[in-house]
Write a protein that holds these residues in place. Sequence first.
Motif, PDB file in Angstrom:
ATOM      1  N   GLN B   6       0.881  -1.152   0.000  1.00  0.00           N
ATOM      2  CA  GLN B   6       0.000   0.000   0.000  1.00  0.00           C
ATOM      3  C   GLN B   6       0.922   1.205   0.000  1.00  0.00           C
ATOM      4  O   GLN B   6       1.496   1.558   1.021  1.00  0.00           O
ATOM      5  N   ASN B   7       1.081   1.794  -1.164  1.00  0.00           N
ATOM      6  CA  ASN B   7       2.127   2.797  -1.337  1.00  0.00           C
ATOM      7  C   ASN B   7       1.775   4.172  -0.784  1.00  0.00           C
ATOM      8  O   ASN B   7       2.657   5.024  -0.649  1.00  0.00           O
ATOM      9  N   SER B   8       0.491   4.383  -0.499  1.00  0.00           N
ATOM     10  CA  SER B   8       0.109   5.664   0.088  1.00  0.00           C
ATOM     11  C   SER B   8      -0.095   5.491   1.578  1.00  0.00           C
ATOM     12  O   SER B   8      -1.057   4.855   1.999  1.00  0.00           O
ATOM     13  N   PRO B   9       0.771   6.061   2.396  1.00  0.00           N
ATOM     14  CA  PRO B   9       0.589   5.927   3.840  1.00  0.00           C
ATOM     15  C   PRO B   9      -0.641   6.683   4.346  1.00  0.00           C
ATOM     16  O   PRO B   9      -1.198   6.314   5.389  1.00  0.00           O
ATOM     17  N   SER B  10      -1.052   7.711   3.608  1.00  0.00           N
ATOM     18  CA  SER B  10      -2.204   8.479   4.070  1.00  0.00           C
ATOM     19  C   SER B  10      -2.957   9.068   2.891  1.00  0.00           C
ATOM     20  O   SER B  10      -2.417   9.230   1.794  1.00  0.00           O
ATOM     21  N   LEU B  11      -4.223   9.373   3.165  1.00  0.00           N
ATOM     22  CA  LEU B  11      -5.106   9.953   2.153  1.00  0.00           C
ATOM     23  C   LEU B  11      -6.111  10.832   2.882  1.00  0.00           C
ATOM     24  O   LEU B  11      -6.670  10.436   3.909  1.00  0.00           O
ATOM     25  N   LEU B  21      -8.648   3.839  -2.223  1.00  0.00           N
ATOM     26  CA  LEU B  21      -7.466   3.291  -1.557  1.00  0.00           C
ATOM     27  C   LEU B  21      -6.895   2.191  -2.448  1.00  0.00           C
ATOM     28  O   LEU B  21      -7.632   1.327  -2.924  1.00  0.00           O
ATOM     29  N   CYS B  23      -3.925  -0.810  -3.621  1.00  0.00           N
ATOM     30  CA  CYS B  23      -3.121  -1.917  -3.106  1.00  0.00           C
ATOM     31  C   CYS B  23      -2.532  -2.672  -4.297  1.00  0.00           C
ATOM     32  O   CYS B  23      -3.256  -2.955  -5.267  1.00  0.00           O
ATOM     33  N   VAL B  87      -7.464   3.512   9.622  1.00  0.00           N
ATOM     34  CA  VAL B  87      -6.409   2.889   8.810  1.00  0.00           C
ATOM     35  C   VAL B  87      -7.021   1.710   8.069  1.00  0.00           C
ATOM     36  O   VAL B  87      -7.728   0.890   8.664  1.00  0.00           O
ATOM     37  N   THR B 107      -3.164   2.221   4.985  1.00  0.00           N
ATOM     38  CA  THR B 107      -3.311   3.611   4.555  1.00  0.00           C
ATOM     39  C   THR B 107      -4.236   4.308   5.532  1.00  0.00           C
ATOM     40  O   THR B 107      -5.341   3.820   5.799  1.00  0.00           O
ATOM     41  N   LEU B 109      -6.805   6.875   6.255  1.00  0.00           N
ATOM     42  CA  LEU B 109      -7.782   7.717   5.569  1.00  0.00           C
ATOM     43  C   LEU B 109      -8.356   8.725   6.552  1.00  0.00           C
ATOM     44  O   LEU B 109      -8.810   8.350   7.634  1.00  0.00           O
TER      45      LEU B 109
END
Lengths: 114, 113
Positions: B6-11, B21, B23, B87, B107, B109
């Motif tokens: 999951q390359n985005s730690p946050s959104l 999100l 994956c 998360v 991630t 959110l």
Amino acid sequence: GAGVSQSPSNKVTEKGKDVELRCDPISGHTALYWYRQSLGQGLEFLIYFQGNSAPDKSGLPSDRFSAERTGGSVSTLTIQRTQQEDSAVYLCASSSPARTDTQYFGPGTRLTVL
Amino acid sequence: DQQVKQNSPSLSVQEGRISILNCDYTNSMFDYFLWYKKYPAEGPTFLISISSIKDKNEDGRFTVFLNKSAKHLSLHIVPSQPGDSAVYFCAARIRGSNYKLTFGKGTLLTVNP
């Protein structure tokens, strides 16, 4: 209780000491799992119990880690001679035998090794 | 070796808008995928899953899309609500194993009112 319970919720220990973490699965769930979540990481599979079958211990990171499940219900995860890298949240989950894809997690035990 | 990424730690999204999100996975032996949601100080809770024989599964505001050729799945939340802030973990299961899940790092959110 309706859900998976774990105790203690937090545990602080000194390096080299042994710790025991407890998990009470949902009643009737024959499958029980232990996971570890280190800081900034995903959940890491540790061990799986299913009924009276031999457990799958393939995820245990070293021989300092062991787990038991007594009477097909409560489980204890034991870490001997704790190290700082053992600091993590230890999560227990259970599932019914028919739905091992849907695992119900407890709130976890946050272990801090000083 | 991260098999589920999951390359985005946050959104961060606005309430009412769509949350997407993402994956990615590397192991072609994965045949079942799940999304879990985790609030602080609680264990993850199962949200939605998809088998590799499907490309879409929908449950209310949540839809999971699977692109096997790209080894990519995504979770869409429409409309997003502040209570969705949590998360989200993507997880995958290897064919032939009915229990061992491999999780991504998650991630976070945040849905802003």
